[in-house]
Motif scaffolding. Structure first.
Motif, PDB file in Angstrom:
ATOM      1  N   PHE A 127       0.835  -1.204   0.000  1.00  0.00           N
ATOM      2  CA  PHE A 127       0.000   0.000   0.000  1.00  0.00           C
ATOM      3  C   PHE A 127       0.869   1.252   0.000  1.00  0.00           C
ATOM      4  N   ARG A 128       1.959   1.197   0.777  1.00  0.00           N
ATOM      5  CA  ARG A 128       2.857   2.352   0.807  1.00  0.00           C
ATOM      6  C   ARG A 128       3.549   2.555  -0.543  1.00  0.00           C
ATOM      7  N   ALA A 129       3.700   1.467  -1.306  1.00  0.00           N
ATOM      8  CA  ALA A 129       4.328   1.562  -2.631  1.00  0.00           C
ATOM      9  C   ALA A 129       3.325   1.931  -3.724  1.00  0.00           C
ATOM     10  N   GLY A 130       2.049   2.075  -3.352  1.00  0.00           N
ATOM     11  CA  GLY A 130       1.037   2.481  -4.329  1.00  0.00           C
ATOM     12  C   GLY A 130       0.188   1.359  -4.868  1.00  0.00           C
ATOM     13  N   HIS A 131       0.273   0.154  -4.284  1.00  0.00           N
ATOM     14  CA  HIS A 131      -0.518  -0.971  -4.763  1.00  0.00           C
ATOM     15  C   HIS A 131      -1.934  -0.928  -4.198  1.00  0.00           C
ATOM     16  N   THR A 132      -2.816  -1.668  -4.862  1.00  0.00           N
ATOM     17  CA  THR A 132      -4.148  -1.925  -4.332  1.00  0.00           C
ATOM     18  C   THR A 132      -4.191  -3.367  -3.840  1.00  0.00           C
ATOM     19  N   MET A 133      -5.364  -3.880  -3.519  1.00  0.00           N
ATOM     20  CA  MET A 133      -5.468  -5.250  -3.017  1.00  0.00           C
ATOM     21  C   MET A 133      -5.411  -6.289  -4.131  1.00  0.00           C
ATOM     22  N   ARG A 134      -5.468  -5.854  -5.352  1.00  0.00           N
ATOM     23  CA  ARG A 134      -5.556  -6.812  -6.452  1.00  0.00           C
ATOM     24  C   ARG A 134      -4.375  -7.787  -6.513  1.00  0.00           C
ATOM     25  N   PRO A 135      -3.123  -7.369  -6.299  1.00  0.00           N
ATOM     26  CA  PRO A 135      -2.011  -8.336  -6.420  1.00  0.00           C
ATOM     27  C   PRO A 135      -1.976  -9.384  -5.304  1.00  0.00           C
ATOM     28  N   TYR A 136      -2.738  -9.197  -4.229  1.00  0.00           N
ATOM     29  CA  TYR A 136      -2.583 -10.060  -3.056  1.00  0.00           C
ATOM     30  C   TYR A 136      -3.667 -11.129  -2.947  1.00  0.00           C
ATOM     31  N   GLN A 147      -6.024   1.615   5.654  1.00  0.00           N
ATOM     32  CA  GLN A 147      -7.212   2.021   4.901  1.00  0.00           C
ATOM     33  C   GLN A 147      -7.045   3.364   4.181  1.00  0.00           C
ATOM     34  N   PRO A 148      -6.484   4.413   4.795  1.00  0.00           N
ATOM     35  CA  PRO A 148      -6.259   5.652   4.028  1.00  0.00           C
ATOM     36  C   PRO A 148      -5.327   5.451   2.834  1.00  0.00           C
ATOM     37  N   LEU A 149      -4.269   4.627   3.044  1.00  0.00           N
ATOM     38  CA  LEU A 149      -3.368   4.358   1.923  1.00  0.00           C
ATOM     39  C   LEU A 149      -4.097   3.627   0.798  1.00  0.00           C
ATOM     40  N   LEU A 150      -4.923   2.656   1.189  1.00  0.00           N
ATOM     41  CA  LEU A 150      -5.642   1.874   0.183  1.00  0.00           C
ATOM     42  C   LEU A 150      -6.626   2.747  -0.604  1.00  0.00           C
ATOM     43  N   GLN A 151      -7.332   3.630   0.086  1.00  0.00           N
ATOM     44  CA  GLN A 151      -8.280   4.510  -0.602  1.00  0.00           C
ATOM     45  C   GLN A 151      -7.560   5.446  -1.577  1.00  0.00           C
ATOM     46  N   ALA A 152      -6.420   5.979  -1.148  1.00  0.00           N
ATOM     47  CA  ALA A 152      -5.653   6.861  -2.032  1.00  0.00           C
ATOM     48  C   ALA A 152      -5.133   6.100  -3.246  1.00  0.00           C
ATOM     49  N   ASN A 153      -4.727   4.835  -3.037  1.00  0.00           N
ATOM     50  CA  ASN A 153      -4.228   4.032  -4.157  1.00  0.00           C
ATOM     51  C   ASN A 153      -5.348   3.702  -5.149  1.00  0.00           C
ATOM     52  N   TYR A 154      -6.548   3.408  -4.620  1.00  0.00           N
ATOM     53  CA  TYR A 154      -7.684   3.141  -5.506  1.00  0.00           C
ATOM     54  C   TYR A 154      -8.013   4.380  -6.353  1.00  0.00           C
ATOM     55  N   LYS A 155      -7.983   5.526  -5.731  1.00  0.00           N
ATOM     56  CA  LYS A 155      -8.281   6.760  -6.457  1.00  0.00           C
ATOM     57  C   LYS A 155      -7.256   7.006  -7.560  1.00  0.00           C
ATOM     58  N   ALA A 156      -5.988   6.779  -7.240  1.00  0.00           N
ATOM     59  CA  ALA A 156      -4.941   6.969  -8.247  1.00  0.00           C
ATOM     60  C   ALA A 156      -5.060   5.941  -9.361  1.00  0.00           C
ATOM     61  N   ASN A 172      -7.832   4.503 -10.425  1.00  0.00           N
ATOM     62  CA  ASN A 172      -8.961   4.877 -11.289  1.00  0.00           C
ATOM     63  C   ASN A 172      -8.585   6.009 -12.233  1.00  0.00           C
ATOM     64  N   ALA A 173      -7.757   6.922 -11.736  1.00  0.00           N
ATOM     65  CA  ALA A 173      -7.331   8.034 -12.591  1.00  0.00           C
ATOM     66  C   ALA A 173      -6.432   7.557 -13.721  1.00  0.00           C
ATOM     67  N   ARG A 174      -5.703   6.446 -13.468  1.00  0.00           N
ATOM     68  CA  ARG A 174      -4.808   5.935 -14.509  1.00  0.00           C
ATOM     69  C   ARG A 174      -5.535   5.121 -15.570  1.00  0.00           C
ATOM     70  N   LYS A 175      -6.781   4.741 -15.318  1.00  0.00           N
ATOM     71  CA  LYS A 175      -7.515   3.937 -16.290  1.00  0.00           C
ATOM     72  C   LYS A 175      -7.739   4.735 -17.579  1.00  0.00           C
ATOM     73  N   GLY A 176      -7.492   4.125 -18.698  1.00  0.00           N
ATOM     74  CA  GLY A 176      -7.686   4.783 -19.987  1.00  0.00           C
ATOM     75  C   GLY A 176      -6.622   5.795 -20.335  1.00  0.00           C
ATOM     76  N   GLU A 177      -5.533   5.814 -19.568  1.00  0.00           N
ATOM     77  CA  GLU A 177      -4.485   6.796 -19.835  1.00  0.00           C
ATOM     78  C   GLU A 177      -3.894   6.617 -21.231  1.00  0.00           C
ATOM     79  N   ARG A 178      -3.771   5.376 -21.670  1.00  0.00           N
ATOM     80  CA  ARG A 178      -3.202   5.132 -22.997  1.00  0.00           C
ATOM     81  C   ARG A 178      -4.073   5.750 -24.085  1.00  0.00           C
ATOM     82  N   HIS A 179      -5.388   5.624 -23.922  1.00  0.00           N
ATOM     83  CA  HIS A 179      -6.290   6.190 -24.929  1.00  0.00           C
ATOM     84  C   HIS A 179      -6.365   7.711 -24.814  1.00  0.00           C
ATOM     85  N   ARG A 180      -6.327   8.220 -23.590  1.00  0.00           N
ATOM     86  CA  ARG A 180      -6.391   9.676 -23.422  1.00  0.00           C
ATOM     87  C   ARG A 180      -5.168  10.371 -23.997  1.00  0.00           C
TER      88      ARG A 180
END
Length: 280
Positions: A18-27, A49-58, A60-68
Motif C-alpha cells: 500500500f505504501r508503494a502504491g498498490h491496491t489489493m488486487r495483487p494479493y 485504509q487511508p493508503l488503500l483509498q488513495a491508491n484506488y483513487k490513483a 482509477n485516474a490511470r484507467k484509460g491513460e493510454r487512450h487519453r
C-alpha cells in the motif's frame, strides 16, 4: 472451503505494498477478509485504509491513460477535432475523419433489402422516400418508409451497373413528371392572380351601376391596374374618376356624336381630334 483469515505476515506485506502504491488486487485477498482483519486490528486499519483509498483513487485516474494520451487514431488521422461522446458513464473519442470515410463509403446492401428497394423503384417510389423516408407529395417524413441508408444506396449504384441504369431511368421519369407539375402550378398561379385581380375590381366598383357600365369600368380599371401596378387601395381611390370618365362619353340622349363641335363657335369636331391634333 472458506478462505482462512489474513495472517499478520501477509498483512504486513500488504501494508508495504500500500505504501508503494498498490491496491489489493495483487494479493488475492477478499474485501471481507481484509475488512475483518482491520476490525480486529484498529491500529493497522488507521494506517492501511487511508493508503488503500488513495491508491484506488490513483488507479482509477490511470484507467484509460493510454487512450487519453493518443494524438492520432490507428489509421494516422489527427484526434484534435475528434467527436467526444458519453456512453455508460464514460467519455470516448471518435475520429472524425474515419467516421466521414466510413459514411461516404457506405455499407453493403443485403439481398433482401435490395429486392425491396428494387420493387419500390419499379412501383414509382421516390428515392427520397427510400433513403430518407420523405414520401411523395410533400407529406410529413415517415422513417418507417425508409428502406436503406443513402450512402449504401449510392455504393450499390457504383457497384451494380444494372441497378444504376434502373435508378437513372426513374430519375428521368421523376424529372419529367416534376416539369409537368411545375407547368400546371405556374398556370394555376396565373389563373389565381387573374381571379384575384378581378375579385378586387368587382368589390370596389359599385353594384348599383348598370351592368354594361360596371363591366366597362372594370375593364378600364383592370388595364390601369396592370399598366400602373396599382394596389387595391389605389384602385379604390381612382374608381370614382373612372366612373365619371365613362359617363362623360355620353349625354342623356345616348353616346356623344363624333360630329359634335368641340366648343361653341368651333368648326372642329370630335372626329377631327381622332385623325389630327386640336391645333393642327
Amino acid at each position: 472451503m472458506p478462505q482462512p483469515g489474513l495472517s499478520d505476515a501477509k498483512a504486513a506485506r500488504m501494508l508495504e505494498g500500500f505504501r508503494a502504491g498498490h491496491t489489493m488486487r495483487p494479493y488475492n485477498v477478499k474485501q471481507a477478509v481484509f475488512r475483518d482483519y482491520c476490525d480486529a486490528h484498529p491500529e493497522y486499519a488507521k494506517v492501511a485504509q487511508p493508503l488503500l483509498q488513495a491508491n484506488y483513487k490513483a488507479a482509477n485516474a490511470r484507467k484509460g491513460e493510454r487512450h487519453r494520451s493518443m494524438t492520432h487514431c490507428r489509421h494516422g488521422h489527427s484526434l484534435a477535432d475528434a467527436w467526444v461522446t458519453y456512453q455508460n458513464g464514460y467519455s470516448k473519442r471518435d475520429c472524425r475523419t474515419c467516421w466521414l470515410l466510413r459514411s461516404r463509403r457506405g455499407g453493403v446492401m443485403k439481398p433482401e433489402t435490395f429486392r425491396k428497394v428494387e420493387q419500390a423503384l419499379i412501383n414509382g417510389a421516390p428515392i427520397g422516400q427510400i433513403t430518407h423516408g420523405h414520401p411523395m407529395g410533400g407529406r410529413p417524413k415517415d422513417l418507417s418508409l425508409k428502406l436503406v441508408d443513402a450512402m449504401t444506396f449510392a455504393r450499390k449504384r457504383r457497384e451494380d451497373p444494372v441497378f444504376d441504369a434502373l435508378v437513372r431511368e426513374k430519375i428521368a421519369l421523376s424529372r419529367a413528371r416534376g416539369r409537368q407539375f411545375a407547368l400546371v402550378h405556374r398556370r394555376t398561379r396565373i389563373i389565381r392572380a387573374q381571379n384575384d385581380t378581378f375579385s378586387v375590381l368587382r368589390a370596389v366598383v359599385p353594384m348599383s351601376l348598370p351592368r354594361d357600365v360596371r363591366d366597362d369600368v372594370i375593364g378600364a380599371l383592370s388595364v390601369a391596374m396592370l399598366e400602373q401596378h396599382w394596389n387595391e387601395e389605389q384602385v379604390r381611390q381612382n374608381v370614382r374618376a373612372f366612373i365619371n370618365a365613362h359617363y362623360r362619353q355620353f349625354t342623356k340622349f345616348g353616346p356623344i356624336s363624333l360630329d359634335l363641335p368641340l366648343f361653341d363657335g368651333s368648326s372642329a369636331t370630335l372626329k377631327d381630334t381622332i385623325v389630327r391634333g386640336l391645333w393642327d
